[in-house]
Design a protein around this motif. Structure first.
Motif, mmCIF file in Angstrom:
data_model
loop_
_atom_site.group_PDB
_atom_site.id
_atom_site.type_symbol
_atom_site.label_atom_id
_atom_site.label_comp_id
_atom_site.label_asym_id
_atom_site.label_seq_id
_atom_site.Cartn_x
_atom_site.Cartn_y
_atom_site.Cartn_z
ATOM 1 N N UNK A 1 0.832 -1.212 0.000
ATOM 2 C CA UNK A 1 0.000 0.000 0.000
ATOM 3 C C UNK A 1 0.859 1.252 0.000
ATOM 4 N N UNK A 2 1.947 1.226 0.731
ATOM 5 C CA UNK A 2 2.785 2.422 0.852
ATOM 6 C C UNK A 2 3.457 2.802 -0.455
ATOM 7 N N UNK A 3 3.454 1.898 -1.450
ATOM 8 C CA UNK A 3 3.987 2.263 -2.761
ATOM 9 C C UNK A 3 3.013 3.143 -3.542
ATOM 10 N N UNK A 4 1.736 3.191 -3.115
ATOM 11 C CA UNK A 4 0.778 4.074 -3.766
ATOM 12 C C UNK A 4 1.110 5.520 -3.413
ATOM 13 N N UNK A 5 1.143 6.369 -4.420
ATOM 14 C CA UNK A 5 1.526 7.760 -4.179
ATOM 15 C C UNK A 5 0.346 8.667 -3.862
ATOM 16 N N UNK A 6 -0.850 8.171 -4.073
ATOM 17 C CA UNK A 6 -2.049 8.987 -3.878
ATOM 18 C C UNK A 6 -2.198 9.365 -2.405
ATOM 19 N N UNK A 7 -2.150 10.658 -2.066
ATOM 20 C CA UNK A 7 -2.300 11.054 -0.656
ATOM 21 C C UNK A 7 -3.695 10.785 -0.105
ATOM 22 N N UNK B 1 3.436 6.597 7.929
ATOM 23 C CA UNK B 1 2.395 6.775 6.911
ATOM 24 C C UNK B 1 1.041 6.990 7.593
ATOM 25 N N UNK B 2 0.563 8.229 7.543
ATOM 26 C CA UNK B 2 -0.675 8.567 8.251
ATOM 27 C C UNK B 2 -1.932 8.221 7.442
ATOM 28 N N UNK C 1 -0.546 -5.805 -8.437
ATOM 29 C CA UNK C 1 -1.924 -6.278 -8.542
ATOM 30 C C UNK C 1 -2.892 -5.256 -7.960
ATOM 31 N N UNK C 2 -2.507 -4.614 -6.879
ATOM 32 C CA UNK C 2 -3.337 -3.588 -6.254
ATOM 33 C C UNK C 2 -3.574 -2.438 -7.224
ATOM 34 N N UNK C 3 -2.523 -2.020 -7.898
ATOM 35 C CA UNK C 3 -2.651 -0.911 -8.854
ATOM 36 C C UNK C 3 -3.568 -1.291 -10.016
ATOM 37 N N UNK C 4 -3.451 -2.534 -10.487
ATOM 38 C CA UNK C 4 -4.300 -2.972 -11.603
ATOM 39 C C UNK C 4 -5.775 -2.966 -11.211
ATOM 40 N N UNK C 5 -6.081 -3.461 -10.032
ATOM 41 C CA UNK C 5 -7.477 -3.516 -9.603
ATOM 42 C C UNK C 5 -8.050 -2.130 -9.346
ATOM 43 N N UNK C 6 -7.219 -1.218 -8.885
ATOM 44 C CA UNK C 6 -7.670 0.163 -8.688
ATOM 45 C C UNK C 6 -7.930 0.829 -10.030
ATOM 46 N N UNK C 7 -7.048 0.589 -11.000
ATOM 47 C CA UNK C 7 -7.182 1.226 -12.309
ATOM 48 C C UNK C 7 -8.317 0.635 -13.124
ATOM 49 N N UNK C 8 -8.520 -0.690 -13.027
ATOM 50 C CA UNK C 8 -9.550 -1.361 -13.812
ATOM 51 C C UNK C 8 -10.388 -2.253 -12.897
#
Length: 375
Positions: free
Chosen positions: A216-222, A251-252, A332-339
């Motif tokens: 999750x921490x690799x996601x840049x979206x604040x 990571x808050x 995989x997390x990024x793929x499911x979020x995007x599509x």
């Protein structure tokens, strides 16, 4: 204790109000069959001293044996075996939920036909005491399975990878756990418009939460949020909440929610865009919580391991990632979020696969098949 004759006696170490996948499944079977008019008694341990020795919960009589001491995740209760045998001997059939230290002794001395439900192999950290404990529990489970008329597993995929497979295979029955769709809720846990990823379960080593946090921490979206629900104060064998906190660091965006009460489960799932079960064991029985997420219309990201992969494999509602692989989990997390997949179609596929009525039908047929007829 009364001398009533039961249609079914269920024996297991922990029962409600303790919460785990195993105890919830046993509870749902017991209460579901009681609602169908069956006389059901559960024999369990009095793992907390303030629990009553006997009570009725949703039509199920619950008998609790006093605990002498705790040993790792288990409890030692000499009275438990006697109580289980005495109660089972007045029943048409007994359902033993394994793994259970006392299973072999109960199976040896009961005259009732036995149906065993095997949930998972015992996994413990390295060490002499844990090795001895695992060896003893395995031997007890093997003896119970040899005396059982049937051994039910939540999936044959899991059963075939279990070290108990040689004892499961001769009488195996594959029945998924009963999965209740959570009530409709409001997204009260949602904080932003960003993606919300959730986990719900015990905060223990085998769930792999450190990998989920790091992914999750690799996601840049604040505005992204990771919601981790689950008890970490009353967990058999202890929780790993400190390791999870270490992975969270500064990571808050991550929320440790603690125990999520039943009345807020619907709100929890309604707040999610994605549910994750990143288990790190070589295999794990099923992971009921992910099927519940699917029934709520939430896609699932889980580990590609025997047993746990079945809900995604059977419904297509989500994706799988290699266990203990932060990079793969993050991708995989990024793929499911995007599509994101179609939520309504996914929920319907889960309903067809894991409906409570279908599971209760299967267990009812199995118990009747092996029950002794008449008196």
């Amino acid at each position: 204790m009364s001398d009533r004759e039961d249609d079914l006696v269920v024996a297991l170490t922990y029962y409600a109000p303790y919460v785990s996948g195993l105890t919830n499944m046993a509870r749902d079977i017991a209460e579901g069959l009681a609602a169908r008019g069956r006389r059901v008694t559960v024999v369990t341990s009095r793992y907390e001293r303030d629990l009553p020795r006997e009570e009725e919960i949703n039509g199920v009589r619950v008998l609790r044996a006093p605990v002498l001491l705790r040993l790792g995740r288990g409890v030692v209760s000499p009275e438990f075996v006697r109580l289980a045998v005495t109660t089972a001997n007045r029943a048409r059939v007994v359902n033993l939920h394994l793994p259970m230290l006392e299973a072999g002794a109960i199976a040896q001395f009961t005259s009732a036909p036995i149906v065993a439900t095997y949930h998972c192999d015992v996994t413990l950290p390295p060490g002499l005491v844990n090795t001895v404990q695992r060896t003893v529990v395995d031997a007890s489970n093997r003896h119970a399975m040899r005396r059982a008329g049937a051994v039910a597993v939540t999936s044959e995929d899991y059963g075939r990878h279990s070290r108990m497979w040689p004892w499961i295979a001769p009488t195996v029955e594959s029945i998924p756990p009963p999965c209740h769709a959570p009530p409709r809720g409001e997204p009260t846990y949602r904080e932003t418009d960003g993606p919300h990823i959730g986990f719900l379960g015990r905060i223990v080593r085998e769930k792999g939460l450190e990998y989920l946090v790091r992914a999750f921490r690799t996601l840049e979206d604040p505005d992204a949020r990771l919601l981790i629900g689950g008890d970490f104060t009353h967990v058999a064998g202890g929780s790993v909440v400190e390791q999870v906190r270490s992975a969270i660091g500064d990571d808050d965006r991550v929320r440790l929610l603690g125990f999520v009460p039943e009345e807020r489960i619907g709100d929890f799932y309604a707040s999610l865009d994605l549910f994750s079960l990143p288990s790190v064991n070589a295999f794990e029985a099923f992971g009921i919580v992910q099927a519940v997420a699917m029934l709520a219309g939430v896609p699932v990201l889980s580990s590609d391991i025997p047993g746990v992969r079945q809900p995604v494999a059977q419904t297509g509602f989500g994706t799988l990632a290699p266990r203990a692989d932060t990079a793969a989990l993050a991708a995989a997390m990024r793929r499911l979020i995007a599509e994101p997949p179609d939520r309504a179609a996914g929920a319907e596929a889960a309903r067809r696969a894991f409906s409570v009525d279908g599971v209760l039908d299967a267990y009812e047929v199995l118990f009747d098949k092996h029950a002794r007829r008449g008196r």
